[in-house]
Design an enzyme around this catalytic site. Structure first.
Site, PDB file in Angstrom:
ATOM      1  N   HIS A  19       0.658  -1.077   0.020  1.00 51.71           N
ATOM      2  CA  HIS A  19      -0.068  -0.122  -0.114  1.00 51.71           C
ATOM      3  C   HIS A  19       0.877   1.228   0.101  1.00 51.71           C
ATOM      4  O   HIS A  19       0.527   2.281   0.677  1.00 51.71           O
ATOM      5  CB  HIS A  19      -0.938   0.047   1.088  1.00 51.71           C
ATOM      6  CG  HIS A  19      -1.910  -1.086   1.167  1.00 51.71           C
ATOM      7  ND1 HIS A  19      -3.267  -0.705   0.385  1.00 51.71           N
ATOM      8  CD2 HIS A  19      -2.115  -2.168   1.729  1.00 51.71           C
ATOM      9  CE1 HIS A  19      -4.030  -1.899   0.308  1.00 51.71           C
ATOM     10  NE2 HIS A  19      -3.524  -2.684   1.304  1.00 51.71           N
TER      11      HIS A  19
ATOM     12  N   ASP B 180      -0.222  -5.131   6.083  1.00 54.68           N
ATOM     13  CA  ASP B 180      -1.568  -5.816   5.393  1.00 54.68           C
ATOM     14  C   ASP B 180      -1.337  -5.860   3.710  1.00 54.68           C
ATOM     15  O   ASP B 180      -0.644  -5.007   3.043  1.00 54.68           O
ATOM     16  CB  ASP B 180      -2.678  -5.306   5.577  1.00 54.68           C
ATOM     17  CG  ASP B 180      -2.882  -3.952   5.124  1.00 54.68           C
ATOM     18  OD1 ASP B 180      -2.095  -3.040   5.300  1.00 54.68           O
ATOM     19  OD2 ASP B 180      -3.928  -3.613   4.145  1.00 54.68           O
ATOM     20  N   GLU B 181      -1.512  -7.153   2.870  1.00 55.81           N
ATOM     21  CA  GLU B 181      -1.769  -7.084   1.695  1.00 55.81           C
ATOM     22  C   GLU B 181      -0.258  -6.671   0.882  1.00 55.81           C
ATOM     23  O   GLU B 181      -0.550  -6.237  -0.358  1.00 55.81           O
ATOM     24  CB  GLU B 181      -2.890  -6.330   1.282  1.00 55.81           C
ATOM     25  CG  GLU B 181      -3.985  -6.731   1.886  1.00 55.81           C
ATOM     26  CD  GLU B 181      -5.344  -6.022   1.695  1.00 55.81           C
ATOM     27  OE1 GLU B 181      -6.514  -6.460   1.575  1.00 55.81           O
ATOM     28  OE2 GLU B 181      -5.235  -4.779   1.255  1.00 55.81           O
ATOM     29  N   ALA B 182       0.753  -7.113   1.478  1.00 58.83           N
ATOM     30  CA  ALA B 182       1.824  -7.175   0.646  1.00 58.83           C
ATOM     31  C   ALA B 182       1.989  -8.311  -0.349  1.00 58.83           C
ATOM     32  O   ALA B 182       2.004  -9.277   0.090  1.00 58.83           O
ATOM     33  CB  ALA B 182       3.328  -6.899   1.567  1.00 58.83           C
TER      34      ALA B 182
ATOM     35  N   GLU C  11      -1.348  -9.818   9.268  1.00 54.80           N
ATOM     36  CA  GLU C  11      -0.266 -10.549   8.475  1.00 54.80           C
ATOM     37  C   GLU C  11       1.289 -10.589   8.967  1.00 54.80           C
ATOM     38  O   GLU C  11       1.938 -11.380   8.823  1.00 54.80           O
ATOM     39  CB  GLU C  11      -0.247  -9.460   7.025  1.00 54.80           C
ATOM     40  CG  GLU C  11      -1.410 -10.003   6.225  1.00 54.80           C
ATOM     41  CD  GLU C  11      -2.235  -8.913   6.028  1.00 54.80           C
ATOM     42  OE1 GLU C  11      -3.265  -8.995   5.472  1.00 54.80           O
ATOM     43  OE2 GLU C  11      -2.770  -8.440   7.296  1.00 54.80           O
TER      44      GLU C  11
END
Length: 637
Positions: free
Chosen positions: A279, A356-358, A408
């Protein structure tokens, strides 16, 4: 139900359309529900001249000011400060000896014929008592001008109240769309009405870097601006070089200080979030050397075009490398500069660093990452991210702060001191608490306020729904968790599909009522029908306060299946009791003289539109919902 005086009964049934419920109606409509409420005979009536006494004028100044401003605005009555508690109309009292039951945030309210007393161990407790006190007055107390023909009377009552959990938060994403300093302040004002005490401020993401960092001017010169688009965020046409990048904004450090002070005066702590390593496209577009990828020199701040491929599940495949490079020392120097200034601006003990969401696909192919893995003995990409998180935590701790990240961060192993915000369900928070990490519960299935709260025909479409009833079921301390490590919970408002502040309010309320009650009130006192009755009363308050809210609880849940004959079968399920549903397939607008829904509907062969509306008695409550039959067919699973 206890006997109540004649005035208050009249008030309950004249407070507007939304106060007409007979579902478990009580004489008191307080949200969140207090620990103990005892009504007594008689009532207190505000005199024309109101004297207010505070036994510590400096410590209780905020409570006195808030009370005086609201009372004066709505009633027009005169308020004076009194030096004598015995002759005062209203008393605000800091306890001379600590009442252990109340803790730091609890309070007591005592009302008799002659006087109102709000007492607590701390100024914060008194402040929360004042918020409850306002809810005892007629709804017109929330108005922006003097209300006419209102009897300013409340029942004699004793209230003892204190929170279930210490962390009661709302997350406000200002990265996807920028919201002004005044709008952030208004969000804080709305929070404290319902005893929230944490604003999680999501300040950076792919779409915007919103905080001034001295020495890194490109973060706000470049990173704070993108191309304005409206519509279905995430699927916008890629931008062209000639489109102006003038949509966005940022907060100067002076703005930040002002907002932090504003929140402090209202007993709200602000936790900043700098979301890394994923992000991070806004940061990378500003400083391409923060990426592992050479092509980053061509990257732009995201404007809502697709940059991630979720078709293969999590983690996603990045279409552009929006992650900081864990193998670059420049990244850690950059983060040291950022975190140093963030730590100085925000007094709260925690800094949230995302996690998150890497995406993994760019890291997997990068030679620098491969060399880092060899050098540090890392076997997997999650371990690479764990290496990054541990180094970031060291920076955070070196500034005297505590490190928090999305769940995460657990995947590759974290230090014992890392705190976890559990968003992918409850299981990660349960696991983290049992490993003795501090945890904030914020699971998508109860706490994501960007999700649709009504039928998709009435909402900005997003991939999931979260009805009010589901939020109210949230229990942030599950039996399987180690309760000693559950700090509390929060709801998150991501703003990809939220373009203006009125929509921010609409998405937050009334789901914010349900979340506040889940975090503050004793679990044993939660009662859905009673909560709905109180929510209806508070709709009137929000209207008078000019705060937008969603009426989705009046709209039915619409489900569709097909039968053996391939006909469409529609089921309409009210979310709350006491509603009647009326429908049409003939392209006209139904009302309460149309067919009433009593059983599942078979869609007529040549029909092209279903319309549904909700009534309570003879009064319209829900919105007219119109759904083309072709769209109903798409809902069949």
């Amino acid at each position: 139900m206890k006997k109540i005086n004649q005035f208050f009964l009249c008030f309950l049934f004249s407070a507007g359309a939304f106060a007409q419920s007979d579902i478990n109606k009580t004489s008191i409509s307080i949200i969140p529900q207090p620990v103990s409420v005892t009504e007594k005979a008689g009532s207190f009536k505000l005199p024309e001249n109101i004297s207010v006494y505070a036994n510590d004028a400096n410590a209780l100044k905020q409570s006195v000011d808030v009370f005086s401003e609201k009372i004066t605005t709505a009633t027009g009555k005169k308020i004076t400060l009194s030096k004598s508690d015995g002759k005062s109309t209203v008393k605000f009292v800091l306890n001379s000896s600590n009442e252990a039951q109340l803790g730091n945030e609890g309070y007591k309210i005592s009302v008799n014929n002659n006087q109102i007393t709000v007492s607590a161990n701390t100024p914060q407790g008194v402040f929360y008592g004042v918020q409850t006190l306002f809810q005892l007055f007629p709804a017109e107390i929330e108005g922006k001008e003097i209300a006419k023909n209102i009897t300013w009377e409340i029942p004699n009552i004793e209230i003892t109240d204190y929170p279930k959990l210490a962390w009661r938060g709302l997350m406000f994403d200002v990265s996807r769309h920028f919201f002004t300093k005044d709008e952030v302040k208004k969000y804080i004002d709305n929070m404290v009405r319902y005893k929230y005490n944490i604003l999680h401020w999501h300040l950076t993401d792919d779409e915007g870097w919103r905080i001034e960092i001295k020495g890194l001017p490109k973060l706000t010169e470049i990173g704070a601006w993108n191309v304005k688009r409206t519509g279905n965020f995430g699927n916008f046409i890629p931008t062209t070089p000639d489109e102006p990048r003038n949509y966005g904004g940022y907060y100067t450090q002076e703005d930040i200080k002002e907002i932090v002070q504003y929140a402090k005066e209202r007993f709200v702590n602000i936790m900043p979030e700098i979301d890394v390593p994923g992000h991070s496209l806004a940061a990378i577009a500003s400083y391409p050397e923060l990426s592992c990828t050479a092509d980053a020199v061509n990257y732009k701040v995201r404007s809502g075009e697709q940059i991630m491929d979720w078709s293969h599940g999590a983690p996603p495949l990045a279409l552009v490398d929006n992650s900081l490079c864990p193998a670059s020392e420049k990244v850690y120097a950059f983060l040291d500069t950022v975190i140093t200034q963030v730590a100085a601006l925000f007094p709260f003990e925690y800094i949230h660093m995302g996690g998150d969401e890497a995406a993994h696909n760019f890291w997997e192919k990068d030679e620098k990452i491969k060399q880092l893995m060899k050098q540090e003995g890392l076997k997997t990409i999650p371990q690479v991210q764990a290496y990054f998180e541990k180094r970031v935590e060291q920076i955070v701790v070196s500034k005297g702060k505590k490190f928090m990240g999305w769940d995460e961060i657990l995947e590759g192993g974290v230090t014992p001191s890392a705190s976890v915000m559990s968003w992918r369900g409850m299981k990660h928070g349960i696991k983290a608490s049992n490993e003795k990490h501090n945890v904030v519960m914020s699971p998508t299935d109860f706490a994501y306020f960007d999700y649709m709260q009504g039928d998709e025909a009435t909402e900005p479409k997003i991939y999931a729904s979260l009805r009010l009833n589901k939020v109210y079921q949230f229990e942030p301390v599950p039996a399987e968790a180690n309760a000693n490590y559950i700090l509390g919970g929060q709801a998150n408002l991501w703003t990809e599909q939220v373009y203006n502040f009125r929509q921010v309010e609409y998405m937050t309320w009334p789901r914010g009522f349900a979340m506040s009650e889940s975090l503050w009130s004793p679990s044993a006192k939660k009662n859905w029908n009673n909560f709905i009755s109180r929510t209806e009363d508070h709709f009137k308050r929000l209207e008078l306060a000019e705060i937008k809210y969603s009426p989705a609880m009046y709209d039915p849940i619409i489900t569709v299946k097909s039968n053996a004959n391939k006909e469409l079968i529609v089921t309409l399920t009210p979310e709350i009791e006491g509603l009647d549903l009326y429908y049409s397939f003939d392209n006209s607008g139904p009302d309460n003289f149309y067919p009433k829904y009593t059983a599942e509907l078979t869609v007529p062969k040549d029909a092209n539109m279903l319309r549904v509306i909700t009534y309570k008695g003879k009064k319209v409550m829900g919105r007219m919902i119109s759904i083309p039959v072709i769209d109903l067919a798409k809902r069949v699973k």
